[in-house]
Design a protein around this motif. Sequence first.
Motif, PDB file in Angstrom:
ATOM      1  N   ASP A 125     -61.326 -25.864 -73.238  1.00  0.00           N
ATOM      2  CA  ASP A 125     -61.088 -26.808 -72.134  1.00  0.00           C
ATOM      3  C   ASP A 125     -59.913 -27.723 -72.450  1.00  0.00           C
ATOM      4  N   MET A 128     -56.485 -25.891 -72.520  1.00  0.00           N
ATOM      5  CA  MET A 128     -56.012 -25.373 -71.230  1.00  0.00           C
ATOM      6  C   MET A 128     -55.873 -26.467 -70.167  1.00  0.00           C
ATOM      7  N   SER A 129     -56.201 -27.707 -70.514  1.00  0.00           N
ATOM      8  CA  SER A 129     -56.234 -28.751 -69.491  1.00  0.00           C
ATOM      9  C   SER A 129     -54.841 -29.154 -69.007  1.00  0.00           C
ATOM     10  N   LEU A 132     -52.340 -26.495 -64.552  1.00  0.00           N
ATOM     11  CA  LEU A 132     -53.053 -26.616 -63.275  1.00  0.00           C
ATOM     12  C   LEU A 132     -53.158 -25.282 -62.556  1.00  0.00           C
ATOM     13  N   LYS A 142     -61.809 -19.916 -68.349  1.00  0.00           N
ATOM     14  CA  LYS A 142     -62.663 -20.224 -69.511  1.00  0.00           C
ATOM     15  C   LYS A 142     -63.238 -18.934 -70.092  1.00  0.00           C
TER      16      LYS A 142
ATOM     17  N   MET B 346     -49.241 -24.111 -55.614  1.00  0.00           N
ATOM     18  CA  MET B 346     -48.475 -24.198 -56.864  1.00  0.00           C
ATOM     19  C   MET B 346     -47.039 -23.706 -56.691  1.00  0.00           C
ATOM     20  N   PHE B 646     -47.785 -34.833 -59.747  1.00  0.00           N
ATOM     21  CA  PHE B 646     -49.122 -34.607 -60.294  1.00  0.00           C
ATOM     22  C   PHE B 646     -49.609 -35.692 -61.255  1.00  0.00           C
ATOM     23  N   LEU B 651     -54.783 -33.238 -59.289  1.00  0.00           N
ATOM     24  CA  LEU B 651     -55.571 -32.052 -58.953  1.00  0.00           C
ATOM     25  C   LEU B 651     -56.620 -31.877 -60.047  1.00  0.00           C
ATOM     26  N   LEU B 652     -57.661 -31.145 -59.727  1.00  0.00           N
ATOM     27  CA  LEU B 652     -58.705 -30.940 -60.729  1.00  0.00           C
ATOM     28  C   LEU B 652     -58.156 -30.113 -61.897  1.00  0.00           C
ATOM     29  N   ARG B 653     -58.525 -30.517 -63.108  1.00  0.00           N
ATOM     30  CA  ARG B 653     -58.120 -29.767 -64.293  1.00  0.00           C
ATOM     31  C   ARG B 653     -59.325 -29.037 -64.881  1.00  0.00           C
ATOM     32  N   ILE B 654     -59.045 -28.081 -65.765  1.00  0.00           N
ATOM     33  CA  ILE B 654     -60.095 -27.179 -66.250  1.00  0.00           C
ATOM     34  C   ILE B 654     -61.237 -27.936 -66.946  1.00  0.00           C
ATOM     35  N   ASP B 655     -60.899 -29.031 -67.653  1.00  0.00           N
ATOM     36  CA  ASP B 655     -61.952 -29.747 -68.377  1.00  0.00           C
ATOM     37  C   ASP B 655     -62.832 -30.576 -67.439  1.00  0.00           C
TER      38      ASP B 655
END
Lengths: 151, 709
Positions: A125, A128-129, A132, A142, B346, B646, B651-655
């Motif tokens: 996480d 890769m954060s 976007l 993931k 994107m 950004f 925008l929502l991030r993976i974490d």
Amino acid sequence: MAIINLTVNGEKKTIEVDPEMPLLWAIRENLGLTGTKFGCGIAQCGSCTVRIDGESVRSCTYPLSAAEGKSIVTIEGLSEDNDHPVQQAWIEEQVPQCGYCQSGQIMNAAIFLEKNPHPTDEEIDQAMSGILCRCGCYTRIKKAVKRASLS
Amino acid sequence: METITRRKFIQLSSITGTFLIVGCVPGKEEATKVVTGLASQLKGINLNQFISIGTDNSILLFNHRPEMGQGTFQSIPMILAEELEVNIEDIDIHQSEANREVYGSQMVVGSRSIQTEYAKLRLMGATARELLKQAAANRWGINIKDCTAENAVISQTNGESFTYGELVEDAGKLDPPESPPLKDPSAFKIIGQPVWRSDIPLKTNGAAKYGIDISVPGMLHASIERSPVFLGKVLSFNEDEVLAVPGVKHVFKTSRQVYGRTREGVAVLAESYWASIKGRNVLKVEWDNQGLEEINSDTIFNKYRQESKKKGDELFGRGDALSILNSSAGVITAEYETPYQAHVPMEPMNAIVHIEEGRAEFWGSTQNPNGIKSFLSRQYEIDEANIKINYTFMGGGFGRRSMTDVAEEAADLSFKSGKPVKVVWSREDDQTQGPFRAASLNVLRAVVKDDEVKAVEHKVVAQEIRNQTGDSMEAGRQLMGGITTAYLFPNFTVRGVLQKHHVPISYWRAVYHSTNPFAHESFMDELAHATGRDPVEFRLNLLEHPRYRRVLEEAARITNWGEKKEGIGRGIAVVERSGAHFAMVVDVEKKDGGVFPKKITTVLDLGICINPDTVRAQTEGSIVMGLGAFYSGLTIENGAVAEQNFHTYQLLRIDQCPEIETHILESIADPDGAGESGLPTVAPALANAVFDLTGKRIRKLPVDLSVFG
């Protein structure tokens, strides 16, 4: 204008450009490698991620003058036949939707796994954060990074 | 450098040799008429979507719907392969060019592609299959009933068989069956399978081409400075200084139309993208912003609150809610606010257009190829036959690419410079110029007596996409998207108070279903508590509609709804969008001083599901987009958007992405739209879960949950 020498995907290239130009545009326009994408121009989205001397770099803010003499790998140079474990995992998990950010996602994941071959979920996480994805492929990213780390 | 010149599009007229063609003649979507024959006989006939089977067993499908990540690139051939009895990998998909006359609507919006193509594709596939069977039956001198089709081969019981290719010539001479038998859904072998998408390998090695990747010989690159203040007009600019920048060729004033308003800008045309940016960096434009800077998010919502006191126009009515509400004491009232949102695909917006004497060509990523063709024809008086629209994969669309404004800019600049011109928007341009998802105020009122809801009013105060200019102030039905009138309140009114001002709005994924359900389904939760009922039981008591009931009951069962978990808050919401019904349960937990979604479970009933993996992907993506819109929004300050890129528009991030689980219910009903499923339910289900855990109601978005613990 300045003469810049680069090694891109193992090939030596010489281009004559404005040295202030970010590396991204040299890759896309001067070298014609359009797999590396423009997303934000301020290193916030990671669509432009390439590997420079083993590091994950946002090419949209990386000045060409700094790239002189460096070895750069783009998505086109990650593997010969789309057979890098990360690319394979991306197919197995059917990650992409629109696909636009995926070059950056895959490059970042590949570089991350070189440094940390067996990451925890939290480490994935965190690593890769910076990249976007507006289509929201995160749950699959993931799984794909995990799968690649186990292969 | 790789350049794409005139991309080849195969049309019926260019097919030579012997091919069996099965296609639909253009007409109303619902009035499908199938035409069959050999390619040579059908020359000159306009066919809508068609398939072509060659003597070499090749099967071509001409797909006329652009691909932006929604996966119809794969699900469209799946439907065909099912009825045609071939393997999905036997079908070669060709993207057809833009031509409204031939292909009808090619717009990809509102999750409609599969809904409108399903019946046609099945009919075409079944017609071709039956013709091939009949051709084989004739050769063998047996009844068609004794022939079976499988894996592109027709066989009879004695083991003899012909490949489709061997039968093409005979089949092409037969009359098509009146109504070929369609397969029973229980016999489907391909539909309903999680078939891998053929575009995915191209999207893992940089090979997939998007509009921004296209380059045509002799083109100029344009970057355009547009007034940061909406509708600002160009007074003057420093043309000479910009022209002195190396690589810069021209500086032109330009404009584009956005829903009836002209938006001005100044374009820098240069030899490379970077030179256009360097030129733009020295460009100074004096704008006339008179009277345009007084608009702010605060002033907008203050105005909306005042306007909400108006009676508004009734969009739906049952019983007499207003008299009960106006004559009762203890009316429960709640106001909900949602902000403007940007689409931010994107791939930044871009277009290449070349206008020449009597002809024009477009290259780029678009949800609306026909719209661009019509515009070019109208604006430059060019016959549509001489306009070529080349469309690529889209790096996201979400509604933004249904507009033709960027192509309009490129066309104007090509017309002025005489060269092909590629316009690329910066991320800042994209985020601050709009058009946006509309901000809205929803005001809900209800009367509860003896633990029963007697009357409900849902009032939407917002701009309406279809009615942004002009004098008409009557609210239209578009404003009530996502409000569930299937709730059987005895007295129920849905009303709109139309707002008009110059902040530009447009279609954003799920449209008003992305805002109204936040208010509506949150208020249902408030009413459930007011009547002392469990939120699922409360809804089931009010719903007779079988599909709402089914998804609610299944969601409750799958998530063990009744079971309390220590430290976990739970919220539920149910919505219908594009025919698909879905219920969502969000689990939240406290962490690091905040409250965060831990798991999101969606249960969908969308009729027959063509590719469950694609539907799951679309649902996951919708949830991520909905969560992003929960946490972040756009603010209007002094007539302009405050969030530039950004770093401020998050925008929502993976974490931040929780565990997502999607269940698709079995159904034999025709398919509904899947591209927006899940987005409308995220905000209310999450807000209801936060209330369950903390007792705090969220009625204004965006919200920072990291301080909610």
